[in-house]
Write a protein that holds these residues in place. Structure first.
Motif, mmCIF file in Angstrom:
data_model
loop_
_atom_site.group_PDB
_atom_site.id
_atom_site.type_symbol
_atom_site.label_atom_id
_atom_site.label_comp_id
_atom_site.label_asym_id
_atom_site.label_seq_id
_atom_site.Cartn_x
_atom_site.Cartn_y
_atom_site.Cartn_z
ATOM 1 N N PHE A 54 0.813 -1.217 0.000
ATOM 2 C CA PHE A 54 0.000 0.000 0.000
ATOM 3 C C PHE A 54 0.845 1.265 0.000
ATOM 4 C CE2 PHE A 54 1.260 0.142 4.320
ATOM 5 C CZ PHE A 54 0.792 1.297 4.954
ATOM 6 N N THR A 55 2.146 1.111 0.186
ATOM 7 C CA THR A 55 3.021 2.285 0.164
ATOM 8 C C THR A 55 3.116 2.899 -1.232
ATOM 9 O OG1 THR A 55 4.983 0.902 -0.199
ATOM 10 C CG2 THR A 55 4.404 1.404 2.087
ATOM 11 N N ILE A 56 2.657 2.175 -2.244
ATOM 12 C CA ILE A 56 2.559 2.754 -3.597
ATOM 13 C C ILE A 56 1.227 3.482 -3.682
ATOM 14 C CG2 ILE A 56 2.531 2.320 -6.069
ATOM 15 C CD1 ILE A 56 3.976 -0.305 -5.560
ATOM 16 N N ASN A 57 1.238 4.793 -3.661
ATOM 17 C CA ASN A 57 -0.016 5.540 -3.764
ATOM 18 C C ASN A 57 0.122 6.708 -4.738
ATOM 19 O OD1 ASN A 57 1.515 7.303 -2.207
ATOM 20 N ND2 ASN A 57 0.484 6.741 -0.294
ATOM 21 N N LYS A 58 0.967 6.514 -5.730
ATOM 22 C CA LYS A 58 1.138 7.490 -6.806
ATOM 23 C C LYS A 58 1.542 6.722 -8.060
ATOM 24 C CE LYS A 58 4.258 9.553 -4.381
ATOM 25 N NZ LYS A 58 5.280 10.514 -3.897
ATOM 26 N N PRO A 59 1.558 7.358 -9.249
ATOM 27 C CA PRO A 59 1.979 6.636 -10.458
ATOM 28 C C PRO A 59 3.342 5.969 -10.266
ATOM 29 C CG PRO A 59 1.050 8.762 -11.032
ATOM 30 C CD PRO A 59 1.149 8.740 -9.542
ATOM 31 N N LEU A 60 3.503 4.805 -10.860
ATOM 32 C CA LEU A 60 4.722 4.014 -10.635
ATOM 33 C C LEU A 60 5.989 4.795 -10.962
ATOM 34 C CD1 LEU A 60 3.557 0.551 -12.044
ATOM 35 C CD2 LEU A 60 3.631 1.304 -9.655
ATOM 36 N N ASP A 61 5.978 5.564 -12.029
ATOM 37 C CA ASP A 61 7.169 6.321 -12.421
ATOM 38 C C ASP A 61 7.463 7.483 -11.478
ATOM 39 O OD1 ASP A 61 7.842 4.752 -14.598
ATOM 40 O OD2 ASP A 61 6.589 5.905 -15.987
ATOM 41 N N ALA A 62 6.501 7.818 -10.623
ATOM 42 C CA ALA A 62 6.688 8.936 -9.704
ATOM 43 C C ALA A 62 7.185 8.494 -8.331
ATOM 44 C CB ALA A 62 5.382 9.711 -9.541
ATOM 45 N N VAL A 63 7.331 7.198 -8.125
ATOM 46 C CA VAL A 63 7.800 6.698 -6.827
ATOM 47 C C VAL A 63 9.304 6.937 -6.725
ATOM 48 C CG1 VAL A 63 8.052 4.670 -5.356
ATOM 49 C CG2 VAL A 63 5.987 4.948 -6.756
ATOM 50 N N PRO A 64 9.761 7.691 -5.734
ATOM 51 C CA PRO A 64 11.195 8.010 -5.643
ATOM 52 C C PRO A 64 12.030 6.818 -5.201
ATOM 53 C CG PRO A 64 10.013 8.958 -3.779
ATOM 54 C CD PRO A 64 8.979 8.392 -4.690
ATOM 55 N N TRP B 266 9.330 1.846 -3.704
ATOM 56 C CA TRP B 266 10.050 1.830 -4.972
ATOM 57 C C TRP B 266 10.294 0.413 -5.465
ATOM 58 C CZ3 TRP B 266 14.898 0.184 -6.755
ATOM 59 C CH2 TRP B 266 15.257 0.647 -8.030
ATOM 60 N N ILE B 267 10.736 -0.479 -4.578
ATOM 61 C CA ILE B 267 11.080 -1.831 -5.034
ATOM 62 C C ILE B 267 9.834 -2.596 -5.463
ATOM 63 C CG2 ILE B 267 10.997 -2.991 -2.777
ATOM 64 C CD1 ILE B 267 13.592 -4.445 -3.638
ATOM 65 N N HIS B 268 8.713 -2.370 -4.780
ATOM 66 C CA HIS B 268 7.468 -2.988 -5.230
ATOM 67 C C HIS B 268 7.000 -2.388 -6.551
ATOM 68 C CE1 HIS B 268 7.277 -4.362 -0.992
ATOM 69 N NE2 HIS B 268 6.558 -5.359 -1.490
ATOM 70 N N ALA B 269 7.211 -1.089 -6.698
ATOM 71 C CA ALA B 269 6.806 -0.423 -7.940
ATOM 72 C C ALA B 269 7.564 -0.967 -9.144
ATOM 73 C CB ALA B 269 7.006 1.086 -7.819
ATOM 74 N N GLN B 270 8.840 -1.312 -8.948
ATOM 75 C CA GLN B 270 9.613 -1.847 -10.078
ATOM 76 C C GLN B 270 9.057 -3.182 -10.548
ATOM 77 O OE1 GLN B 270 11.615 0.605 -11.182
ATOM 78 N NE2 GLN B 270 10.751 1.467 -9.296
ATOM 79 N N VAL B 271 8.625 -4.016 -9.605
ATOM 80 C CA VAL B 271 8.029 -5.296 -9.998
ATOM 81 C C VAL B 271 6.703 -5.049 -10.705
ATOM 82 C CG1 VAL B 271 7.181 -7.530 -9.199
ATOM 83 C CG2 VAL B 271 9.168 -6.496 -8.085
ATOM 84 N N GLU B 272 5.907 -4.121 -10.185
ATOM 85 C CA GLU B 272 4.638 -3.816 -10.842
ATOM 86 C C GLU B 272 4.858 -3.291 -12.261
ATOM 87 O OE1 GLU B 272 1.514 -1.748 -8.969
ATOM 88 O OE2 GLU B 272 1.868 -2.612 -6.979
ATOM 89 N N LYS B 273 5.900 -2.489 -12.465
ATOM 90 C CA LYS B 273 6.201 -1.998 -13.808
ATOM 91 C C LYS B 273 6.548 -3.156 -14.739
ATOM 92 C CE LYS B 273 8.867 1.732 -14.063
ATOM 93 N NZ LYS B 273 9.934 2.706 -13.701
ATOM 94 N N ASN B 274 7.302 -4.111 -14.233
ATOM 95 C CA ASN B 274 7.625 -5.286 -15.042
ATOM 96 C C ASN B 274 6.379 -6.105 -15.350
ATOM 97 O OD1 ASN B 274 10.403 -4.874 -15.399
ATOM 98 N ND2 ASN B 274 10.907 -5.823 -13.432
#
Length: 294
Positions: free
Chosen positions: A110-120, A127-135
């Motif tokens: 749930f720490t992802i609460n903005k567009p994936l590319d905007a996660v610092p 960020w690390i979860h966002a990278q998997v979601e992008k893949n």
């Protein structure tokens, strides 16, 4: 009948995912690095009668994932973040797709609460979860995966176990409120999605516990369940006492400013996807008090 691979079934969430998927009609294969390990909540008798099968596989080894998919004929899989992966699970996801997995349920955050590319990148957990979601988005496409953005796990409070035993606990964020979602609620939601697929085209599903609880209140819940009394800081106390020391609030990063902005959505999703109300923190502690004594 859906044929599904559940990675990490020896974990509490993975175990619930496996059992729930089987309950909803799926043939479940238990993908494990060590196929001799016990699976919580699943006895040997239940494993046999439920038609579960164990198979060796490791999310950090794409070749093992390929072999497991081909051997089982699975077309869906539950996966979690493999921290040891050096490419944010990209090769594993590519291998699973090529071998025949058409749909993935990924335990995200749930720490992802903005567009994936905007996660610092300096905020590691989102960020690390966002990278998997992008893949997942690139390899599978939005219609072929679901990211479970689960809230703050109730099991995180098991880190207080030693302190409760030894008589002193340090709270890192005493005034902060967390949803403390039960592992059972995450697993039941994920298992149903794994067996039945996306609902209403949703590929991002937030899941939260039914209420927000301050850490100071949560430690009190645990103490009462264990028959102990809380004393704060240097206060005096008699009997079975646990001294609680309070730290300064953690700096979690920019994502925390929007934490729980969609709380009602995530709380409602638990009931929507599991068919039952979410488990409150006090109820979860009562059900799991033995884990605080282990």
């Amino acid at each position: 009948m859906a044929r599904v691979l559940v990675f990490g079934p020896t974990g509490n969430v993975g175990s619930y995912v496996a059992r729930t998927a089987q309950h909803h009609g799926a043939k479940v294969f238990l993908a494990m690095r060590d196929t001799t390990k016990l699976i919580p909540g699943l006895s040997g008798k239940d494993e046999t009668s439920g038609g579960f099968e164990r198979i060796t596989a490791d999310l950090t080894k794409p070749d093992s994932v390929t072999a497991a998919v081909k051997q089982t004929g699975a077309t869906s899989a539950f996966m979690y973040l493999a921290h040891q992966s050096t490419d944010h699970m990209r090769a594993t996801l590519q291998a699973s797709k090529k071998a025949g997995i058409d749909f993935i349920v990924f335990l995200s955050s749930f720490t992802i609460n903005k567009p994936l590319d905007a996660v610092p990148s300096n905020e590691r957990i989102p960020w690390i979860h966002a990278q998997v979601e992008k893949n997942l988005e690139e390899i599978y496409g939005a219609k072929n995966y679901v990211a479970l953005r689960a809230g703050a796990f109730a099991t995180n409070t098991l880190r207080w176990r030693d302190g409760m035993r030894d008589g002193e606990v340090f709270l890192t964020s005493p005034e902060t409120r967390f949803d403390f979602i039960a592992d059972s609620d995450i697993g039941r939601g994920g298992g149903r999605i794994l067996a039945e697929g996306q609902r209403d085209g949703e590929n991002i599903v937030y899941l939260y516990g039914p209420g927000l609880v301050k850490q100071t209140d949560a430690i009190g819940v645990v103490a009462r369940a264990l028959g102990k009394k809380i004393v704060w800081g240097d206060e005096d106390g008699d009997g079975e006492v646990v001294r609680v020391r309070l730290g300064e609030e953690e700096n979690r990063g920019t994502w925390w400013k929007r934490a729980y902005a969609n709380f009602e959505e995530g709380k409602g999703n638990v009931e929507r996807y599991t068919g039952g109300k979410g488990t409150g923190y006090e109820e979860w502690v009562r059900e799991n008090v033995g884990r605080f004594k282990a």
